[in-house]
Scaffold this active site. Structure first.
Site, PDB file in Angstrom:
ATOM      1  N   ASN A 208       7.369   6.127 -20.212  1.00  0.00           N
ATOM      2  CA  ASN A 208       8.713   6.525 -20.657  1.00  0.00           C
ATOM      3  C   ASN A 208       9.569   6.809 -19.428  1.00  0.00           C
ATOM      4  O   ASN A 208       9.099   6.722 -18.303  1.00  0.00           O
ATOM      5  CB  ASN A 208       8.641   7.723 -21.612  1.00  0.00           C
ATOM      6  CG  ASN A 208       8.031   8.948 -20.956  1.00  0.00           C
ATOM      7  OD1 ASN A 208       8.573   9.467 -19.996  1.00  0.00           O
ATOM      8  ND2 ASN A 208       6.875   9.383 -21.454  1.00  0.00           N
ATOM      9  N   LYS A 286      -7.897  -7.917 -18.936  1.00  0.00           N
ATOM     10  CA  LYS A 286      -6.480  -8.177 -19.198  1.00  0.00           C
ATOM     11  C   LYS A 286      -6.327  -8.985 -20.493  1.00  0.00           C
ATOM     12  O   LYS A 286      -7.070  -9.949 -20.708  1.00  0.00           O
ATOM     13  CB  LYS A 286      -5.898  -8.964 -18.021  1.00  0.00           C
ATOM     14  CG  LYS A 286      -4.418  -9.210 -18.149  1.00  0.00           C
ATOM     15  CD  LYS A 286      -3.888 -10.029 -16.981  1.00  0.00           C
ATOM     16  CE  LYS A 286      -2.482 -10.496 -17.297  1.00  0.00           C
ATOM     17  NZ  LYS A 286      -2.057 -11.599 -16.460  1.00  0.00           N
ATOM     18  N   LYS A 342       5.018  23.803 -33.237  1.00  0.00           N
ATOM     19  CA  LYS A 342       4.115  23.805 -32.077  1.00  0.00           C
ATOM     20  C   LYS A 342       3.564  25.199 -31.768  1.00  0.00           C
ATOM     21  O   LYS A 342       2.638  25.326 -30.990  1.00  0.00           O
ATOM     22  CB  LYS A 342       4.836  23.253 -30.852  1.00  0.00           C
ATOM     23  CG  LYS A 342       5.410  21.868 -31.079  1.00  0.00           C
ATOM     24  CD  LYS A 342       4.990  20.912 -30.012  1.00  0.00           C
ATOM     25  CE  LYS A 342       5.595  19.544 -30.249  1.00  0.00           C
ATOM     26  NZ  LYS A 342       5.016  18.530 -29.373  1.00  0.00           N
TER      27      LYS A 342
HETATM   28  N1  CTP Z   1       4.031  17.662 -25.713  1.00  0.00           N
HETATM   29  C1  CTP Z   1       2.732  17.827 -25.310  1.00  0.00           C
HETATM   30  N2  CTP Z   1       1.794  16.911 -25.678  1.00  0.00           N
HETATM   31  C2  CTP Z   1       2.118  15.834 -26.433  1.00  0.00           C
HETATM   32  C3  CTP Z   1       3.475  15.655 -26.829  1.00  0.00           C
HETATM   33  C4  CTP Z   1       4.406  16.590 -26.441  1.00  0.00           C
HETATM   34  O1  CTP Z   1       2.411  18.804 -24.628  1.00  0.00           O
HETATM   35  N3  CTP Z   1       1.212  14.974 -26.758  1.00  0.00           N
HETATM   36  C5  CTP Z   1       5.006  18.695 -25.365  1.00  0.00           C
HETATM   37  C6  CTP Z   1       6.076  18.268 -24.388  1.00  0.00           C
HETATM   38  O2  CTP Z   1       5.688  18.542 -23.058  1.00  0.00           O
HETATM   39  C7  CTP Z   1       7.259  19.131 -24.808  1.00  0.00           C
HETATM   40  C8  CTP Z   1       7.065  19.297 -26.300  1.00  0.00           C
HETATM   41  O3  CTP Z   1       5.677  19.017 -26.538  1.00  0.00           O
HETATM   42  O4  CTP Z   1       7.180  20.417 -24.255  1.00  0.00           O
HETATM   43  C9  CTP Z   1       7.893  18.436 -27.168  1.00  0.00           C
HETATM   44  O5  CTP Z   1       7.866  17.097 -26.754  1.00  0.00           O
HETATM   45  P1  CTP Z   1       8.719  16.023 -27.516  1.00  0.00           P
HETATM   46  O6  CTP Z   1       8.436  14.687 -26.934  1.00  0.00           O
HETATM   47  O7  CTP Z   1      10.137  16.480 -27.612  1.00  0.00           O
HETATM   48  O8  CTP Z   1       8.160  16.139 -28.986  1.00  0.00           O
HETATM   49  P2  CTP Z   1       7.058  15.391 -29.747  1.00  0.00           P
HETATM   50  O9  CTP Z   1       5.898  16.296 -29.914  1.00  0.00           O
HETATM   51  O10 CTP Z   1       6.794  14.087 -29.109  1.00  0.00           O
HETATM   52  O11 CTP Z   1       7.745  15.230 -31.170  1.00  0.00           O
HETATM   53  P3  CTP Z   1       8.758  14.086 -31.679  1.00  0.00           P
HETATM   54  O12 CTP Z   1       8.161  12.791 -31.243  1.00  0.00           O
HETATM   55  O13 CTP Z   1       8.736  14.307 -33.154  1.00  0.00           O
HETATM   56  O14 CTP Z   1      10.095  14.369 -31.115  1.00  0.00           O
END
Ligand code: CTP
Length: 398
Positions: A208, A286, A342
């Site tokens: 990402n 691959k 969370k």
């Molecule tokens: N996070 C994490 N582990 C994951 C996904 C997210 O620790 N596998 C943490 C990120 O570091 C951040 C928070 O969760 O602090 C939210 O991340 P975000 O990407 O906004 O949310 P998602 O859990 O991915 O939810 P959504 O895809 O529904 O937005």
């Protein structure tokens, strides 16, 4: 010891100003990044060229220099450091500080900063003993200003007594103490940062746009307040913060392991943009194109939620768990729901829609969501968001 610490060094106008150059040299030897600011009187004793050559940084001299304002405004300049140091602090500069004057660049920076200030006074013994300077010194101490010296000794003017500036090595020791004895001294804070890479096969991966800039800035800001920081980062493009314990990982699973290994912690900040999914099965070779032109179906499985995992720990849960929420619409509503889902204490919510330029950019506009509600912060640099967040964390752990 001072690796990566950023110091804004204001050089006042006094005969001891030449020693500021030695302070710059010593700070740089220890890895600090020094940005010099010369007052008008300071320039009578030290040239901008010599300060900039020793610091290997641009020197700032005048509030009304439009180029500087376009490059970095005085508010930003005053905050993009871990500590503001005044060497030498003249009687006049102390008086300005004590009374809140802001009529030149140095005094404006001293008024605008949200960082701690350490001064090394230097003046004639009678000026130091003058009731006005006594009053000003007391006011400044009450305002939380830190002092290095002055000491007693022979003065350039031929007199002897208190008012002589502390030696550069003593000033540098005071700077080290100030940075090590912040409000987070003795606290361990864990920070996750950057993206994760989830391999598709040995040569491709899911990623990402996270640069790791905000996470790195938070680690630096916490460390500047004296915290011991464990920084767990995915493959981020932003430079690694110095002076913190860095663990480099690639995947979400590795990040979870590194995070678990870093506990216990007093607080944890989850700034990483963890990939939500990884490949269901590991590809050892691959993935090749086929003669028939078949497009491979990538079968994904969900990654562990590191934040939710840590927030739900029974025995090892940090006292303060801070998550981020990257959203593109209904930011506050989604982030508020995310906080509850969370199980974290705070959520720093940001709008990562492409038009905001936040993801991968240098600025951030966040809303802090706590039990008490949502607090929208104005758009500011990621360093400023980090400093403000670190300050709030220090208050919460106090
Ligand atoms: N996070 C994490 N582990 C994951 C996904 C997210 O620790 N596998 C943490 C990120 O570091 C951040 C928070 O969760 O602090 C939210 O991340 P975000 O990407 O906004 O949310 P998602 O859990 O991915 O939810 P959504 O895809 O529904 O937005």
């Amino acid at each position: 010891m001072l690796a990566g610490k950023r110091i804004l060094l204001i050089i006042g106008g006094g005969i001891a100003a030449f020693k500021a150059l030695d302070v710059i040299r010593r700070l740089r030897d220890q890895g600090a990044i020094v940005t010099p600011v010369l007052t008008r009187a300071g320039q009578e004793f030290v040239t901008p060229l010599s300060a900039s050559a020793l610091a290997a940084q641009k020197v700032y001299t005048d509030l009304f220099d439009l180029t500087d304002e376009a490059e970095m405004g005085h508010i930003e300049l005053s905050r993009a450091s871990d500590l503001v140091v005044v060497v030498p602090a003249t009687a006049d500069l102390m008086a300005k500080m004590a009374n809140g004057h802001a009529d030149d660049l140095a005094s404006t920076l001293l008024m605008a900063t949200d960082k701690r200030v350490l001064i090394a006074p230097a003046m004639n013994v009678r000026m130091w003993d003058h009731p006005a300077t006594r009053r000003n010194a007391e006011t400044l101490r009450g305002d939380g200003v830190l002092f290095a010296g002055p000491v007693e000794g022979a003065m350039a003017c031929g007199e002897f007594g208190p008012g002589r500036m502390a030696e550069p090595e003593k000033i540098v020791a005071a700077i080290r103490d100030a940075l090590a004895n912040g409000p987070l001294k003795g606290r361990h804070v864990l920070v996750t940062s950057g993206p994760t890479h989830e391999p598709i096969d040995p040569v491709r991966y899911i990623a990402n746009r996270s640069s790791g800039a905000q996470g790195g800035a938070i680690a630096r800001a916490l460390s500047a307040l004296g915290a011991e920081v464990s920084f767990v980062t995915g493959p981020a493009s932003a430079p690694r913060p110095e002076g913190v314990r860095v663990t480099e990982v690639e995947t979400a699973e590795q990040m979870l392991n590194a995070v678990t290994a870093s506990l216990p912690a007093d607080a944890a900040v989850f700034a990483a943009a963890v990939a939500d999914w990884r490949m269901e099965t590991q590809q050892t070779g691959k993935i090749k194109k086929t003669a028939a032109g078949d497009v491979p179906a990538l079968s994904l499985t969900e990654n562990p939620d590191i934040l939710a995992h840590v927030a739900h720990l029974n025995d090892m849960r940090p006292r303060l768990v801070v998550g981020f929420a990257a959203e593109t619409d209904d930011v506050v509503a989604h982030a508020t729901a995310k906080r509850a889902r969370k199980g974290c204490d705070w959520i720093v919510a940001n709008d990562v829609s492409p038009e905001t330029g936040i993801m991968g950019g240098t600025e951030n506009a966040v809303t802090l969501i706590t039990e008490a509600g949502a607090e929208a912060w104005p758009r500011m640099s990621k360093d400023q968001v980090a400093a403000r967040l670190a300050g709030k964390i220090a208050e919460a752990l106090a």
